[in-house]
Write an enzyme that holds these catalytic residues in place. Structure first.
Site, PDB file in Angstrom:
ATOM      1  N   ALA A 179       0.839  -1.210   0.000  1.00 65.53           N
ATOM      2  CA  ALA A 179       0.000   0.000   0.000  1.00 65.53           C
ATOM      3  C   ALA A 179       0.871   1.256   0.000  1.00 65.53           C
ATOM      4  O   ALA A 179       0.562   2.249  -0.671  1.00 65.53           O
ATOM      5  CB  ALA A 179      -0.925   0.005   1.214  1.00 65.53           C
ATOM      6  N   ALA A 180       1.999   1.198   0.734  1.00 67.60           N
ATOM      7  CA  ALA A 180       2.859   2.387   0.822  1.00 67.60           C
ATOM      8  C   ALA A 180       3.443   2.732  -0.549  1.00 67.60           C
ATOM      9  O   ALA A 180       3.502   3.909  -0.939  1.00 67.60           O
ATOM     10  CB  ALA A 180       3.974   2.152   1.834  1.00 67.60           C
TER      11      ALA A 180
ATOM     12  N   ASP B 187      -4.381  -0.610   5.965  1.00 65.29           N
ATOM     13  CA  ASP B 187      -2.980  -0.310   5.618  1.00 65.29           C
ATOM     14  C   ASP B 187      -2.882   1.056   4.936  1.00 65.29           C
ATOM     15  O   ASP B 187      -2.120   1.923   5.350  1.00 65.29           O
ATOM     16  CB  ASP B 187      -2.402  -1.382   4.677  1.00 65.29           C
ATOM     17  CG  ASP B 187      -2.169  -2.703   5.390  1.00 65.29           C
ATOM     18  OD1 ASP B 187      -2.699  -2.878   6.501  1.00 65.29           O
ATOM     19  OD2 ASP B 187      -1.465  -3.567   4.838  1.00 65.29           O
TER      20      ASP B 187
HETATM   21  C1  MEV Z   1      -2.986  -6.514   7.308  1.00 67.75           C
HETATM   22  O1  MEV Z   1      -2.058  -5.469   7.556  1.00 67.75           O
HETATM   23  C2  MEV Z   1      -4.138  -6.429   8.270  1.00 67.75           C
HETATM   24  C3  MEV Z   1      -5.190  -7.528   8.143  1.00 67.75           C
HETATM   25  O2  MEV Z   1      -6.180  -7.234   9.131  1.00 67.75           O
HETATM   26  C4  MEV Z   1      -5.809  -7.596   6.757  1.00 67.75           C
HETATM   27  C5  MEV Z   1      -6.679  -6.394   6.435  1.00 67.75           C
HETATM   28  O3  MEV Z   1      -7.106  -5.659   7.330  1.00 67.75           O
HETATM   29  O4  MEV Z   1      -6.966  -6.226   5.226  1.00 67.75           O
HETATM   30  C6  MEV Z   1      -4.614  -8.890   8.478  1.00 67.75           C
END
Ligand code: MEV
Length: 321
Positions: A108-109, A150
Site C-alpha cells: 500500500a505504501a 494499511d
Molecule cells: C494486514 O495489515 C491487516 C489484516 O487485518 C488484513 C486487512 O485488514 O486487510 C490482516
C-alpha cells in the site's frame, strides 16, 4: 508532494504498524494503526517511449512487470487512465526502505507514493477519496479483500482508529509510546492468513466470533488508555490481543518466540503486527532506552532486523545501523 516544472515529481509514503485489531478489522471490528517511519519515495520523470520502472524487484518496461508487481502495474494504469494520460513517456522509480511481505504494509505504501507522484507530475490535486480508490486496486491484488487499514494508516501522520466503511478517526495519544519492532525474516503471507481465519470462522463460528468480540473490546479499551496515557494498560491489552491472534491461528513459532523474548526483557506487552504467519512483531517499552534494549535483545535472539522509535517523533532507529 513536489512538482518541478512538470518534468519530475516526487510522491512519498511510510510504513504502518497495527497496534491492535488486525484480522478482526476484516470482520468490521475496530483497529488501531499508526505510522511506522520506514519510508518509500516514488519519482516520476519525463522520458520518451515506453513507461519504464526502476525498483528493487524489477527494472524494465511496465508491460513486463513480474506477477508480484501486478497490483502496482494495475494501479499505475488506472491512475493514468483516471488522469486522462497515456501509458508512455514516463520513467517511474521506486525507492523503498520497507521490507516486502513483513506485515508492514509495503504494497500500500508503494502504491500511495506512486499515485501521489503521478498526480503531482500532472499538476493535479489529489483527494483522499481518489487516493484510496486508486490504491485499493493494488491492495486487492496483494490481499484479496483488504479492510483498507494499511492504506489509511499510511496516508496518515498520526495513529488512527479504523472501522471498515466508517469515518477514520485520528488518535492523539496523550503520552508517547516507545515501541520496539522485530522482523522474523520470513515473508508474511497476509492473503493466506486472512483466508485461514475465514476457514476457521466457517468451521467454528462461535469460537472465532468470541475471539473477535474480545479483540473489539480490547481495541476500545486501548483507545481509552491511549487517550488517558495509561501505557501499562495498553501493554496488557497487547498481550491479550496476542492470545486471541494465537487462537485465530495466525501467530507462529517464530513470532511467539520473539513475543516471549520481549516480555522476558520487561516489555509491557508484545504481539505480532499485521497479517502474521511470519513478518513482524512489536513490543511496548517503558521508555526509549527500554525500547532500544528490547530491540537489541530481539535481534540477538534471532530477529533478522529490529528497530525502535517513539510515537511523538518521525525518527526510527535500527539496532545495528
Ligand atoms: C494486514 O495489515 C491487516 C489484516 O487485518 C488484513 C486487512 O485488514 O486487510 C490482516
Amino acid at each position: 508532494m513536489e512538482i518541478d516544472a512538470n518534468t519530475r515529481a516526487i510522491g512519498e509514503s511510510h510504513s504502518k504498524l497495527i497496534l491492535l485489531g488486525e484480522h478482526a478489522v476484516v470482520y468490521g471490528k475496530p483497529a488501531i494503526a499508526m505510522p511506522f517511519p520506514l519510508k518509500v519515495r516514488c519519482i516520476v520523470e519525463e522520458t520518451i517511449g515506453h513507461v519504464m520502472l526502476d525498483s528493487i524487484i524489477y527494472t524494465g518496461v511496465v508491460d513486463h512487470m513480474p506477477r508480484e508487481m501486478q497490483g502496482i502495474a494495475a494501479c499505475m494504469k488506472e491512475t493514468l487512465n483516471y488522469l486522462g494520460k497515456p501509458l508512455e513517456n514516463l520513467s517511474i522509480s521506486i525507492d523503498s526502505c520497507i521490507p516486502l511481505g513483513r506485515g508492514l504494509g509495503s504494497s500500500a505504501a508503494v502504491a500511495i507514493a506512486m499515485v501521489r507522484a503521478l498526480f503531482a507530475f500532472y499538476g493535479k490535486e489529489l483527494s483522499k477519496e481518489e487516493l484510496f480508490s486508486l490504491v485499493q486496486i493494488s491492495e486487492t491484488y496483494a490481499h484479496g479483500n483488504p479492510s483498507g487499514i494499511d492504506m489509511v494508516s499510511e496516508a496518515s501522520d498520526c495513529p488512527v482508529w479504523f472501522e471498515k466503511g466508517k469515518e477514520v478517526l485520528p488518535l492523539k495519544p496523550t503520552a508517547p509510546l516507545f515501541i520496539a519492532v522485530a522482523d522474523t525474516g520470513r515473508m508474511a503471507d497476509t492473503r493466506t492468513a486472512v483466508d485461514n481465519v475465514k476457514k476457521r470462522y466457517a468451521a467454528n463460528p462461535e469460537k472465532v466470533e468470541q475471539s473477535l468480540e474480545k479483540i473489539d473490546d480490547m481495541a476500545n479499551k486501548a483507545k481509552a488508555a491511549l487517550l488517558k496515557g495509561d501505557i501499562q494498560c495498553i501493554g496488557e491489552l497487547l498481550n491479550g490481543n496476542q492470545q486471541e491472534l494465537v487462537k485465530l491461528g495466525v501467530s507462529d513459532e517464530g513470532l511467539n518466540g520473539l513475543v516471549q523474548r520481549a516480555l522476558k526483557a520487561g516489555a509491557l506487552g508484545a504481539k505480532l503486527t499485521g497479517g502474521g504467519m511470519g513478518g513482524c512483531m512489536l513490543a511496548l517499552g517503558k521508555n526509549m532506552e527500554h525500547a532500544k534494549l528490547i530491540a537489541k535483545e530481539l535481534r540477538e535472539y534471532g530477529a533478522s532486523n529490529s528497530w525502535y522509535f517513539s510515537t511523538d517523533s518521525d525518527m526510527l532507529y535500527g539496532v545495528y545501523e
